[in-house]
Design a protein around this motif. Sequence first.
Motif, PDB file in Angstrom:
ATOM      1  N   ASP A  35       0.770  18.759 -32.080  1.00  0.00           N
ATOM      2  CA  ASP A  35      -0.337  18.483 -32.997  1.00  0.00           C
ATOM      3  C   ASP A  35      -0.252  17.079 -33.581  1.00  0.00           C
ATOM      4  N   SER A  36       0.662  16.264 -33.081  1.00  0.00           N
ATOM      5  CA  SER A  36       0.862  14.925 -33.633  1.00  0.00           C
ATOM      6  C   SER A  36      -0.148  13.936 -33.068  1.00  0.00           C
ATOM      7  N   ALA A  37      -0.094  12.717 -33.597  1.00  0.00           N
ATOM      8  CA  ALA A  37      -1.019  11.659 -33.169  1.00  0.00           C
ATOM      9  C   ALA A  37      -0.873  11.336 -31.693  1.00  0.00           C
ATOM     10  N   LEU A  38       0.303  11.573 -31.114  1.00  0.00           N
ATOM     11  CA  LEU A  38       0.514  11.270 -29.702  1.00  0.00           C
ATOM     12  C   LEU A  38      -0.346  12.130 -28.790  1.00  0.00           C
ATOM     13  N   PHE A  39      -0.818  13.265 -29.291  1.00  0.00           N
ATOM     14  CA  PHE A  39      -1.555  14.201 -28.440  1.00  0.00           C
ATOM     15  C   PHE A  39      -3.033  14.302 -28.805  1.00  0.00           C
ATOM     16  N   LYS A  40      -3.511  13.326 -29.548  1.00  0.00           N
ATOM     17  CA  LYS A  40      -4.948  13.218 -29.782  1.00  0.00           C
ATOM     18  C   LYS A  40      -5.538  12.380 -28.647  1.00  0.00           C
ATOM     19  N   SER A  41      -6.670  12.779 -28.124  1.00  0.00           N
ATOM     20  CA  SER A  41      -7.271  12.032 -27.024  1.00  0.00           C
ATOM     21  C   SER A  41      -7.699  10.650 -27.510  1.00  0.00           C
ATOM     22  N   ALA A  42      -7.820   9.726 -26.563  1.00  0.00           N
ATOM     23  CA  ALA A  42      -8.219   8.365 -26.894  1.00  0.00           C
ATOM     24  C   ALA A  42      -9.114   7.831 -25.797  1.00  0.00           C
ATOM     25  N   GLN A  43     -10.046   6.988 -26.162  1.00  0.00           N
ATOM     26  CA  GLN A  43     -10.918   6.342 -25.186  1.00  0.00           C
ATOM     27  C   GLN A  43     -10.301   5.008 -24.790  1.00  0.00           C
ATOM     28  N   LEU A  44     -10.191   4.775 -23.490  1.00  0.00           N
ATOM     29  CA  LEU A  44      -9.710   3.502 -22.957  1.00  0.00           C
ATOM     30  C   LEU A  44     -10.752   3.008 -21.963  1.00  0.00           C
ATOM     31  N   GLY A  45     -11.580   2.066 -22.384  1.00  0.00           N
ATOM     32  CA  GLY A  45     -12.684   1.665 -21.531  1.00  0.00           C
ATOM     33  C   GLY A  45     -13.528   2.878 -21.194  1.00  0.00           C
ATOM     34  N   PRO A  46     -13.776   3.138 -19.919  1.00  0.00           N
ATOM     35  CA  PRO A  46     -14.600   4.293 -19.542  1.00  0.00           C
ATOM     36  C   PRO A  46     -13.823   5.603 -19.467  1.00  0.00           C
ATOM     37  N   TYR A  47     -12.518   5.566 -19.737  1.00  0.00           N
ATOM     38  CA  TYR A  47     -11.665   6.736 -19.523  1.00  0.00           C
ATOM     39  C   TYR A  47     -11.314   7.428 -20.833  1.00  0.00           C
ATOM     40  N   THR A  48     -11.416   8.754 -20.839  1.00  0.00           N
ATOM     41  CA  THR A  48     -10.952   9.560 -21.963  1.00  0.00           C
ATOM     42  C   THR A  48      -9.554  10.056 -21.638  1.00  0.00           C
ATOM     43  N   LEU A  49      -8.574   9.575 -22.363  1.00  0.00           N
ATOM     44  CA  LEU A  49      -7.174   9.900 -22.085  1.00  0.00           C
ATOM     45  C   LEU A  49      -6.809  11.215 -22.755  1.00  0.00           C
TER      46      LEU A  49
ATOM     47  N   ILE B 294       4.667   7.781 -33.307  1.00  0.00           N
ATOM     48  CA  ILE B 294       3.724   8.444 -34.213  1.00  0.00           C
ATOM     49  C   ILE B 294       3.501   7.593 -35.460  1.00  0.00           C
ATOM     50  N   ARG B 295       4.585   7.025 -35.999  1.00  0.00           N
ATOM     51  CA  ARG B 295       4.458   6.187 -37.199  1.00  0.00           C
ATOM     52  C   ARG B 295       3.566   4.975 -36.938  1.00  0.00           C
ATOM     53  N   VAL B 296       3.720   4.365 -35.771  1.00  0.00           N
ATOM     54  CA  VAL B 296       2.918   3.176 -35.436  1.00  0.00           C
ATOM     55  C   VAL B 296       1.438   3.551 -35.332  1.00  0.00           C
ATOM     56  N   ILE B 297       1.141   4.666 -34.697  1.00  0.00           N
ATOM     57  CA  ILE B 297      -0.251   5.098 -34.563  1.00  0.00           C
ATOM     58  C   ILE B 297      -0.831   5.457 -35.926  1.00  0.00           C
ATOM     59  N   GLU B 298      -0.083   6.219 -36.708  1.00  0.00           N
ATOM     60  CA  GLU B 298      -0.586   6.650 -38.011  1.00  0.00           C
ATOM     61  C   GLU B 298      -0.760   5.488 -38.972  1.00  0.00           C
ATOM     62  N   ALA B 299       0.057   4.433 -38.809  1.00  0.00           N
ATOM     63  CA  ALA B 299      -0.079   3.251 -39.654  1.00  0.00           C
ATOM     64  C   ALA B 299      -1.270   2.393 -39.252  1.00  0.00           C
ATOM     65  N   GLY B 300      -1.835   2.692 -38.076  1.00  0.00           N
ATOM     66  CA  GLY B 300      -2.986   1.940 -37.614  1.00  0.00           C
ATOM     67  C   GLY B 300      -2.650   0.691 -36.836  1.00  0.00           C
ATOM     68  N   TRP B 301      -1.337   0.470 -36.542  1.00  0.00           N
ATOM     69  CA  TRP B 301      -0.941  -0.746 -35.815  1.00  0.00           C
ATOM     70  C   TRP B 301      -1.266  -0.652 -34.325  1.00  0.00           C
ATOM     71  N   GLY B 302      -1.196   0.554 -33.768  1.00  0.00           N
ATOM     72  CA  GLY B 302      -1.395   0.710 -32.334  1.00  0.00           C
ATOM     73  C   GLY B 302      -2.118   1.999 -32.011  1.00  0.00           C
ATOM     74  N   ASP B 303      -2.513   2.117 -30.736  1.00  0.00           N
ATOM     75  CA  ASP B 303      -3.263   3.288 -30.279  1.00  0.00           C
ATOM     76  C   ASP B 303      -2.524   4.083 -29.215  1.00  0.00           C
ATOM     77  N   LEU B 304      -1.703   3.401 -28.420  1.00  0.00           N
ATOM     78  CA  LEU B 304      -1.014   4.011 -27.290  1.00  0.00           C
ATOM     79  C   LEU B 304       0.448   3.601 -27.333  1.00  0.00           C
ATOM     80  N   ILE B 305       1.345   4.517 -26.917  1.00  0.00           N
ATOM     81  CA  ILE B 305       2.783   4.255 -26.956  1.00  0.00           C
ATOM     82  C   ILE B 305       3.371   4.512 -25.575  1.00  0.00           C
TER      83      ILE B 305
END
Length: 374
Positions: A3-17, A317-328
């Motif tokens: 349930d962490s930020a690592l497992f939330k889907s993300a859009q990368l260009g035309p792709y839904t990760l 997770i900390r980097v994503i939640e802090a808003g610094w990055g989107d993908l790890i």
Amino acid sequence: MKDSALFKSAQLGPYTLKNRIVLPPLTRSRSSQPGNVPNDLMATYYRQRAGAGFMVTEGTQIEPRGQGYAWTPGIHSPEQVKGWRKVTSAVHAEGGTIFAQLWHVGRVSHTSLQPDGAAPVAPSAIPAESVKVFIETGPGQGALAPPSPPRALTTTEVKELVQLYAQAARNALDAGFDGVEIHCANGYLVNQFISAHTNRREDEYGGSLQNRLRFLREVTQAVADVVGNNRLGVRFAPLFATTEEDRVYLGLVEDDPHKTYLEAVKVLEEIGIAYVSLAEADWDNAPELPQSFRADVRQNFSGRILYAGKYTAERGIRVIEAGWGDLIAFGRPFIANPDLPKRIANNWPLNPVDPATMYGGTDKGYTDYLTYQQ
């Protein structure tokens, strides 16, 4: 951690990760010889790791002069393109998304790896120090060696290289890749143009920072024109040295890395690429990227930001939640754990990586790592 930020889907260009866990570029030196051709074993390796939200291949040289290590694959011959189709088909069969990393090592090479035993090419004729290349010493046998002294490219040759990147991007599309990443990090060719330590040119590609960024701009735009800017990423490795020992990193530690790479990111924002990948130093006690730099990158770049470099799930997770990055991206853990996303989601223990089988060899230490359920 499912349930962490690592497992939330993300859009990368035309792709839904499906998740934010990335398999980053990892040189494994398993291509078939002669010809540096991707093979069935490599297809199995990438297929096993298709649980990543997004995958980037090992560095693949855009032309014969771009090779700096034995048995690394290329993407400039018909046989190589055909071999890569096996990889992309295997990944797509598992529902994965995979980009090809376009690579040219520039001066970080050896005459034995160069066509006709010629000198490696570089922005300026300055030898690479504090680094080794890997050369073939016999069938299936290799050894580390210092790079050979390079020769400086002419202005015409620089412009021809821009077109070689574009052709490699066409080849990547022909091979079935979903997009490409340009390797602009770790002291290789594009990085050599950016750095004042390796670029002493007196033409339009040297001198001021904006001139040193010209090759990056032209290569990125040429590739974007082929694949689309929304299917394109660029990788940097900005190093903020805190000690003199840290500064010995292929001789490319900038006097002002914050300014240098922020200006580089602004170039990428103008072109509108899908993501920028920031590879942090990964040795023990390596300096981390300053929060001020992370914040400035976020403020000046509207695409996705990917971080790599000795990340744990918790740190990611900390980097994503802090808003610094989107993908790890997770490198060594993904080598030893083909089912890494499932292991992270379920807090399952990780296999240790075997350093002895990292480069070259057979399936041992490559495709024989067991999943947790196995």
